[in-house]
Structure formats: C-alpha cells, structure tokens
Scaffold this active site. Structure first.
Site, PDB file in Angstrom:
ATOM      1  CG  LEU A  77      -2.444  -5.444  -0.653  1.00 60.50           C
ATOM      2  CD1 LEU A  77      -2.510  -5.716  -2.134  1.00 60.50           C
ATOM      3  CD2 LEU A  77      -3.708  -5.938   0.009  1.00 60.50           C
ATOM      4  CG  ASP A  78       2.550  -0.826  -1.804  1.00 58.02           C
ATOM      5  OD1 ASP A  78       2.648  -0.282  -2.897  1.00 58.02           O
ATOM      6  OD2 ASP A  78       3.497  -1.178  -1.092  1.00 58.02           O
ATOM      7  CB  VAL A  79       1.128   1.138   3.411  1.00 57.70           C
ATOM      8  CG1 VAL A  79       0.337   2.020   4.328  1.00 57.70           C
ATOM      9  CG2 VAL A  79       2.140   0.344   4.201  1.00 57.70           C
ATOM     10  NE  ARG A  87       0.177   3.231  -5.530  1.00 58.68           N
ATOM     11  CZ  ARG A  87       0.636   2.363  -4.637  1.00 58.68           C
ATOM     12  NH1 ARG A  87       1.917   2.096  -4.583  1.00 58.68           N
ATOM     13  NH2 ARG A  87      -0.179   1.770  -3.800  1.00 58.68           N
TER      14      ARG A  87
END
Lengths: 433, 260
Positions: B59-61, B198
């Site tokens: 999971l990204d920042v 994104r």
C-alpha cells in the site's frame, strides 16, 4: 523575483500562484459531437476492405497486408448509414440527398458493384475495386431519393431506396436480380442496373441469400426471386424464379417484421414473435418441423423460447434474439457454446454472462444479432461487439487466427452501432466516444 | 502478551528422598510429580522476545485503507492467500481539469484543461470500454486454451482468472459519484499498484478529451478482508488484534480451501 532573493525550492504559495496563472487548454467544447466512423477487418486481397495500401502498398519496401486481424478505420466522405458484406465485396450506403449515395469495393467480376470505368481503358471496367468507389444508380430524382438499405449476396447486390423501388445489379444467371435470365449473358463490365417497382406496397427491407433475393414490404408480405433448388425462394417449387413472387405457406396473412438470409436457408420473424423458416435444412436448421433436407414452403418453427425479436441466418447455423435479450443458436458448426456443441436442431441459449452480464452490471443485454457465412456477431446495448465462429482469414477481428468457440469481445475504439458480416471480412459502423 | 499466563511448566516424576514412616534416620525413595526446574519462568525468561510480522499486498504512502499483516504462522497463510489471486477493491477519487506529472494532485502541474463537456454518461461509456478490454486481458493471461470445453464452462461462470504473474487487470469499474469537477470510482482489480490506478485516472481524463488527477486511493477490500474487519489507529492494542484474528480465521480457511 529580484536579484537579492535566494532561489530555493518553490514554496506552496508560489506553486499555487503558478498554477492559477497557467493557461487552460480546451480540447473539446460543449458542442463537441460524436463522430461516426467505419471500421473494417478481415481478408483484404479482394479489395473488400477498401484500403488500397493493403493490396498495393504505397512504398516499395512495404509488404502487402493479406489479412487485417483487428479493426481498421476506413475514411469515408459521408456518414455511412447502411453497409453490407457480400462474398468478397462490400457496399456502403449513406442516407444523403447528394448524387453519390452508394459506394462499393471488392470483387466486381459480375458487375455486382455496377460499372466502374477503368482509367486505363475507357471501354472496360475494373474487375477488382480497391477503394470505396461511387456506384452510379439510374435514379429519376437523384437529389431527392434516399437510399435506405443495401444488401449483398454471392455475386449480386440490392439497393433499396425510399421512393424509387429496389435496384439490382450483378449476376443474374439464376434470376436473382429480378429480371429474365438471358442465355450466355456476360456480366463482367455490364452497365445494366435493373429497377424493381411492382410490389403490393413499399419495400422496407431487402435481403440477399447466396443466389436468391428476398424483399419484405410494408404490409408484411415477403417476395422472393432467384435460385430455388434448396427451396430458398419458398414458392413451393425447386425451380429458378426470375420475377419477384409473393410467398405463401405459413406466412400468408402474417405481418412479417424481419427477414434474414445469407446462405441457402431463410428465416422470417413476425410481429407476434414467431419465427418461420424455409430453404436448406441439411444442417438441421429446420429439423424441428421436418426431416426433409429442403423445405420450399415457409413453415412455422414452434420454439418455446419466448417472443422473438430478431433472427439471423448463416450458412449452416442460425441465431435468434428474444425480447428478454437472450441469444439462442441452432444448426451446425461452431455455435458458441464451446467445442462440444457442434450441431443441434433445437435452439440452445448462450449464457448472458458471456456477453458481459454479471451481478455488477445486470442491465447489459444483447440488442442485435448478425450472421456471416460461418460466424456470428452480437451487439450489446452498451455498444460492445461480440463475435464467435470460424475465423476464416481473420474475419472475426479478435487479432488471433484461431476459431472462437464462445462469444469474444472485439476491441473497437467507439460504440458499435451496427455490424455487417461477410464470408471473410466484416464492416462495422461505430460512433466515437 | 508476555504478561498473559503462559504454558504450565512440565511435570515429571522424580524419586525424592523422604523420611521413612518407620524410625528416624532411614530414608526411602518416594515417587512424586514435581515441576521441571528448566520450565520455571525465571529460568525461561519472557515467552515472546520478537514477533515475526509479514506484510500483505503493498500500500503506497499516499494511499490508505486495508493493509493485511501476518504474525508468526500467519506468514505462511499470507503466501497462500497471495497464490489465490483474489481481487482487491479500491475507491479512487479523481478531479478533472488538471494534469500533473505523477498523476496525483500533489505533483507538478503539467496542463490545465476545460472539463465542462464531460458528463456522467461519457464517463460510464469509457468505463465500459476499460472493463471490456480488461475482460479480454483476463481471459488471455489465464493461460487456459480457449478451445477446450472447460475454458467455456469457466468463462460462463466467470471464474477465469490469471493464476500466475500478469500485468494489472481490472475486473470491474463503477462510477460511485459524479459532481464536476470531482468524481469517485470503485475499482476491482488484480496484481495492481496504486500508481497504476492513478495512471488510469489520468488516462480516463485523456480519453474524455480533458485531463484528470487522482486525489484519493483507498483500499476497501483485500481478498477476504474488508474495512469492517480492519482495525483503525485507535484500536491497535492486543485485545482488538486478538479478536480480529479470531473473527477472520474462519473466512481465511474457507477461502483457502475453496481455491487451492
């Protein structure tokens, strides 16, 4: 910024100001319209795709493209409202009032695309037309009549207009053009385009089988002419008919709303949702009513699958679409239910989950069905095109050369409005996003 | 964790010397169960000195949502869950009118465009196309021969899934909210990264002849674990963790049995 201020990473305020000062680009205005496009794919050497650079490349190092495996955009001058694929040729028609209403490309050995004057020799015509070329129709009022629909058979084509009847051209050795058969007539390079006007009411749909023609009028009657050795004219005999004659049998008095044919079998749908069939039944297409392999009188097919909205006939298999949006197939060949189902006389339903229906999108349904010689195509209400069947020379448009045993999506950049299937190529009319 | 009552010390039978019931001075051996001294808490020390914790799908920042961790034996279950190739569900928020270099709203501005021609209908059409092409990719990467009857049956049930490595595939997209310039999508996907989502928002903007950036990526489901099972920051204590593990055990077991 002056020279005395240190330059560091831009602060938030500077970034925000820079962002607000940036200019805004406009790519599409509020009045941007969706454009209508034509996509073609399949076998190209006959010229049926209408792209000359596939057959004769414009640069010496390029190789000719024998098969176009995925949809390729065809530039047309006008918006094409109707298209039809024959056996190696294509007709495109526009609803315009201009003088040029119909374009043709592909094989022209029997003048199925009219007379295309050759530029090298003004007396002869082209045998292969590589680009969409206008077809000169002998209209009385060329700037008022509109072309409603076109249809192509093996070597003949029909053009339906709104006020001047039906124009037929091409091979007439079986009377499929609706005029008397002339012995030893040479069809290549012929200027003759025949006009048919004598029907009980206005003709609203024309359909070409392999060597016969069907006409459906506004009153719901069906006329036929052409080859009848398989009973596909439905007139009660197995002879050639050279004048369009009314069909009786089980459809006498029934209001027919759609007729379909591509090979030697024909199907008609009535306004009450019943389906009638006649013609070739060697592949169990009409085996639900009779054991004979040729049926020359229209017979009602008593299927208990619901009210039928649309039917399409292929060479060996048939497909119908019911009011609920279910697709039923029967006949012989790759029917769309996996490699195990090769032939069936009773219609089998193709599960809607193969057309994209799921719990996530429960309102997807099939809106139209079309048939080529051994391929099927289905259009959903979301504008997606599904094809299945034998992949003859890349005609399915999936990008692969293998046969497709269950419905497969064709990626087209746009919403598919209509598709026309031929023997080894397909043409689709698409609206851009 | 260490304060919780541990294992009871082992017992063993020893022959101890005890005074004989008879006269004084004579000793006899009596069998008795005594705890083993090696198991004494002061000898053994605290039960847990380190915990092996493994992380599930990345999971990204900049993203938020459900993040699965495995403790101890759970790490093996994590690997097995990874091999199940279950879909993950994200809510992705987007904003029309801007395009940035890293596709999120905190990046450097590349371009600004108009977006008043964008309607919900156009967006849903684009989403339908995305779903269609990804459906094809789903069938192609699943490495099943399309010509078999078994492939047909799996396709009917919708169970065809890539069971090995594959590029990111989106199984379903839906528009939850649409209020110009903002919109929110629910995306079900496999083998993806948040940056890919994104980028997808950016590409949707391009398709609609405008531009879009992604404002929010939140994972609401990771295989069998949903937001309801997940623990928010305030509940990161032993009690809640133990309860959460207990509740999910059954679900994980049934899912593993079903797939493997």
């Amino acid at each position: 910024r002056g020279l005395g201020v240190a330059a560091g990473p831009p602060s938030t305020r500077q970034l925000r100001e820079a962002e607000e000062a940036a200019s805004v680009f406009q790519y599409a205005g509020k009045a941007a319209r969706r454009k209508d496009r034509v996509f073609v794919w399949g076998f190209s050497y006959s010229g049926a795709l209408g792209v000359p650079s596939f057959v004769r490349p414009d640069a010496g190092w390029k190789k000719p493209r024998r098969i176009q495996p995925t949809p390729y955009r065809l530039e047309t001058e006008e918006k094409i409202s109707s298209a039809a694929c024959g056996y190696g040729f294509t007709l495109l028609a526009s609803n315009t009032r201009d003088i040029t209403k119909v374009w043709g490309m592909g094989l022209n050995k029997d003048s199925q695309l009219g007379f295309q004057r050759s530029r090298r020799d003004q007396t002869k015509g082209y045998e292969y037309v590589l680009e969409p070329s206008p077809i000169p129709l002998p209209l009385e009022k060329p700037q008022q009549t509109r072309v409603l629909q076109v249809s192509c058979g093996r070597a003949h084509s029909l053009v339906l207009t709104d006020s001047e009847g039906v124009f037929t051209m091409g091979n007439n050795s079986y009377g499929q053009c609706g005029r008397k058969v002339v012995e030893d007539e040479i069809y290549s390079g012929s200027h003759l385009i025949h006009q048919l006007k004598e029907f009980d009411s206005r003709v609203v749909q024309v359909v070409c089988g392999q060597d016969h023609s069907l006409f459906r009028t506004r009153k719901g009657t069906v006329y036929a002419c052409g080859w009848g050795a398989d009973g596909q004219t439905g007139l009660g005999h197995y002879n050639i008919t050279s004048v369009p004659t009314k069909l009786h049998g089980d459809i006498a008095g029934v209001n027919i709303i759609q007729v379909s044919s591509y090979g030697d079998c024909c199907l008609a749908v009535s306004d009450e949702g019943d389906v009638f069939g006649w013609g070739n039944s060697e592949y169990l297409q009409l085996a639900s009513v009779t054991e004979t392999t040729q049926v020359n009188v229209p017979r009602h097919l008593p299927f208990k699958i619901g009210k039928i909205k649309e039917a399409a006939c292929g060479g060996t298999g048939n497909v119908v679409l019911t009011e609920e949006g279910n697709v039923f197939v029967w006949g012989y060949g790759i029917l769309g239910k996996g490699p195990n189902l090769i032939e069936t006389a009773v219609p089998e339903m193709i599960p809607p989950s193969l057309f994209g229906w799921s719990d996530f999108s429960p309102d997807i349904r099939v809106a139209h069905v079309r048939c080529g010689l051994s391929q099927f195509a289905a259009l959903t209400n979301r504008g997606e095109l599904f094809v299945w069947g034998k992949n003859l020379r890349g005609c399915l448009g999936t990008g692969r050369m293998e046969d497709q045993y269950f419905p497969w999506r064709v990626t087209v950049p746009g919403e598919v409005v209509d598709v026309a299937c031929g023997v080894d190529h397909m043409v689709s009319m698409v609206r851009s996003f | 964790l260490n304060a919780a009552p541990g294992r009871a010390p082992r017992q063993r039978v020893r022959f101890l010397q005890a005074p004989a019931p008879g006269g004084g001075g004579a000793v006899e051996l009596v069998a008795a169960r005594v705890p083993v001294l090696a198991d004494h808490p002061l000898v053994r020390g605290p039960r847990f000195r380190k915990l092996k914790i493994g992380a599930g799908h990345r999971l990204d920042v900049k993203a938020s949502g459900v993040f699965v961790l495995g403790i101890g034996h759970g790490n093996k279950l994590l690997t097995e869950l990874y091999n199940c190739h279950l879909t993950k569900v994200y809510t992705v928020g987007g904003l029309f009118g801007k395009a940035t270099d890293d596709f999120s709203d905190t990046g450097n501005l590349v371009e600004k465009t108009t977006f008043d021609h964008v309607t919900r209908e156009k967006l849903e059409r684009i989403l339908a196309v995305i779903q269609g092409t990804n459906q094809k990719a789903l069938l192609m990467y699943s490495n099943i021969d399309m010509k078999t009857q078994e492939a047909y049956e799996l396709a009917v049930k919708g169970l065809i899934r890539p069971m090995g490595k594959s590029p990111p595939i989106i199984t379903a997209v839906r528009c939850l909210q649409f209020a110009l310039p903002e919109f929110q999508l629910e995306i079900h996907c496999l083998h993806e990264t948040q940056q890919y989502l994104r980028k997808m928002v950016h590409e949707i903007g391009l398709e609609l002849k405008s531009s879009a950036v992604c404002t929010q990526v939140r994972r609401i489901r990771d295989g069998v674990f949903t937001v309801d099972d997940a623990l928010p920051r305030t509940q990161w204590n032993l009690q809640s963790i133990q309860e959460a593990i207990w509740n999910c055990q059954l679900k994980v077991e049934t899912e593993l049995e079903k797939t493997l």
